[in-house]
Design a protein around this motif. Structure first.
Motif, PDB file in Angstrom:
ATOM      1  N   ASP A 190     -27.008  14.332  64.926  1.00 30.79           N
ATOM      2  CA  ASP A 190     -28.100  13.509  64.421  1.00 30.79           C
ATOM      3  C   ASP A 190     -27.905  13.314  62.921  1.00 30.79           C
ATOM      4  OD1 ASP A 190     -30.403  12.287  63.627  1.00 30.79           O
ATOM      5  OD2 ASP A 190     -31.758  13.605  64.758  1.00 30.79           O
ATOM      6  N   LYS A 191     -27.418  12.150  62.552  1.00 33.52           N
ATOM      7  CA  LYS A 191     -27.042  11.950  61.146  1.00 33.52           C
ATOM      8  C   LYS A 191     -28.259  11.873  60.218  1.00 33.52           C
ATOM      9  CE  LYS A 191     -26.265   6.907  61.472  1.00 33.52           C
ATOM     10  NZ  LYS A 191     -26.241   6.653  62.933  1.00 33.52           N
ATOM     11  N   ARG A 192     -29.461  11.818  60.813  1.00 32.66           N
ATOM     12  CA  ARG A 192     -30.659  11.771  59.958  1.00 32.66           C
ATOM     13  C   ARG A 192     -31.018  13.152  59.419  1.00 32.66           C
ATOM     14  NH1 ARG A 192     -34.243   9.226  64.547  1.00 32.66           N
ATOM     15  NH2 ARG A 192     -33.339  11.131  65.365  1.00 32.66           N
ATOM     16  N   LEU A 193     -30.487  14.197  60.047  1.00 34.65           N
ATOM     17  CA  LEU A 193     -30.862  15.546  59.631  1.00 34.65           C
ATOM     18  C   LEU A 193     -29.925  16.058  58.549  1.00 34.65           C
ATOM     19  CD1 LEU A 193     -31.552  17.235  63.090  1.00 34.65           C
ATOM     20  CD2 LEU A 193     -33.217  16.299  61.504  1.00 34.65           C
ATOM     21  N   ASN A 194     -30.515  16.569  57.458  1.00 36.63           N
ATOM     22  CA  ASN A 194     -29.693  17.126  56.387  1.00 36.63           C
ATOM     23  C   ASN A 194     -28.891  18.328  56.861  1.00 36.63           C
ATOM     24  OD1 ASN A 194     -30.355  15.278  54.425  1.00 36.63           O
ATOM     25  ND2 ASN A 194     -32.211  16.389  53.825  1.00 36.63           N
ATOM     26  N   SER A 196     -27.632  18.879  59.796  1.00 33.43           N
ATOM     27  CA  SER A 196     -26.454  18.406  60.530  1.00 33.43           C
ATOM     28  C   SER A 196     -25.338  18.032  59.566  1.00 33.43           C
ATOM     29  CB  SER A 196     -26.796  17.176  61.379  1.00 33.43           C
ATOM     30  OG  SER A 196     -27.743  17.506  62.356  1.00 33.43           O
ATOM     31  N   LYS A 197     -25.716  17.301  58.521  1.00 37.43           N
ATOM     32  CA  LYS A 197     -24.708  16.855  57.552  1.00 37.43           C
ATOM     33  C   LYS A 197     -24.063  18.042  56.847  1.00 37.43           C
ATOM     34  CE  LYS A 197     -27.021  12.512  56.445  1.00 37.43           C
ATOM     35  NZ  LYS A 197     -27.902  11.943  55.441  1.00 37.43           N
ATOM     36  N   SER A 217     -23.249  11.413  69.390  1.00 40.34           N
ATOM     37  CA  SER A 217     -24.681  11.491  69.089  1.00 40.34           C
ATOM     38  C   SER A 217     -25.469  11.794  70.360  1.00 40.34           C
ATOM     39  CB  SER A 217     -25.168  10.155  68.517  1.00 40.34           C
ATOM     40  OG  SER A 217     -24.383   9.801  67.414  1.00 40.34           O
TER      41      SER A 217
END
Length: 256
Positions: A190-194, A196-197, A217
């Motif tokens: 989930d690229k929206r979650l910090n 995850s990044k 995803s």
């Protein structure tokens, strides 16, 4: 005689990381691309078996019989309805295998001895391991040329990856000098979650060569496909999940 097929284990001792989904969908894509693929279900839950439309209920021709030496692997192979894809099924009987193997002398070589002879018949043999680092997973690592580690970007994932890497190094030293991590595959991304990044960055820092370029995803079609007994490439080949796995399968072929 052409080149012998490659054996790849999909392993992560943590459950719920998309391991079976990845094994099934990469196997299906490789088959679709014209490779002969054998999916070997080494998990007593039998999700890879039902994920390719094979009933796990009735058969006594499963991986359990293979590992126990009751019948040869060649007698347990079932052709699926999908292109170039065969499976050695699994069911709950396999749960009894580990305690039975404990006292056997060649206990870590059972799977290798059983499936090594199939390399000449398949381009790829893909093993879906159980979510543990027990004797069955050890058998898969001893049999395999490489390991693909599906993982999710969360805090404990890195710890698990470190443990698995240690196990792989030990297996390499003791039983299988050819074994390496073929790839680390990020699932349910989930690229929206910090978080995850930042976990992805950590993995990239420590395992730059192993990390697959493509991440998978969370995807509704991907979660629906198994309940229809279909890999997502057949269930909905235009879905995001199917496209991701196509790219990953292509990258895998290049790596090997």
């Amino acid at each position: 005689m052409g080149e012998l097929g490659k054996i790849i284990a999909f392993s992560n001792q943590k459950g719920g990381v998309g391991k079976t989904t990845s094994a099934v969908n990469i196997a299906a894509w490789l088959g679709k691309k014209g490779k002969k693929v054998l999916l070997c279900d080494l998990d007593s839950q039998g999700n890879a078996t039902s994920g390719v439309g094979i009933s796990k209920k009735s058969s006594d021709k499963t991986i359990y019989e293979v590992i126990s030496g009751i019948r040869p692997a060649s007698e347990t192979i079932i052709q699926t309805e999908f292109k170039n894809l065969w499976v050695i099924p699994s069911n709950m009987a396999l749960a009894g295998a580990e305690p039975e193997l404990v006292d056997e002398e060649d206990r870590v070589y059972k799977l290798r001895n059983a499936i090594d002879g199939l390399r000449s018949e398949f381009d790829y043999i893909i093993i879906d391991c159980p979510p543990s680092l027990g004797l069955l997973t050890l058998n898969a690592l001893v049999a395999a040329d490489g390991v693909i580690v599906p993982m999710v970007c969360e805090f404990y994932a890195l710890e698990g990856l470190t443990q698995l890497s240690v196990t792989i190094r030990q297996v390499k030293k003791l039983y299988n000098k050819n074994l390496d991590i073929t790839g680390i595959l990020i699932t349910m991304y989930d690229k929206r979650l910090n978080l995850s990044k930042s976990v992805l960055e950590e993995i990239r820092k420590y395992y730059p060569d192993q990390l697959f370029k493509e991440t998978v995803s969370r995807n509704v079609r991907l979660s629906e496909a198994p309940s229809y007994g279909q890999p997502v490439v057949y269930y909905d080949k235009h879905s995001k999940g199917a496209i991701s796995y196509e790219k990953i399968a292509a990258e895998l072929v290049k790596r090997i």
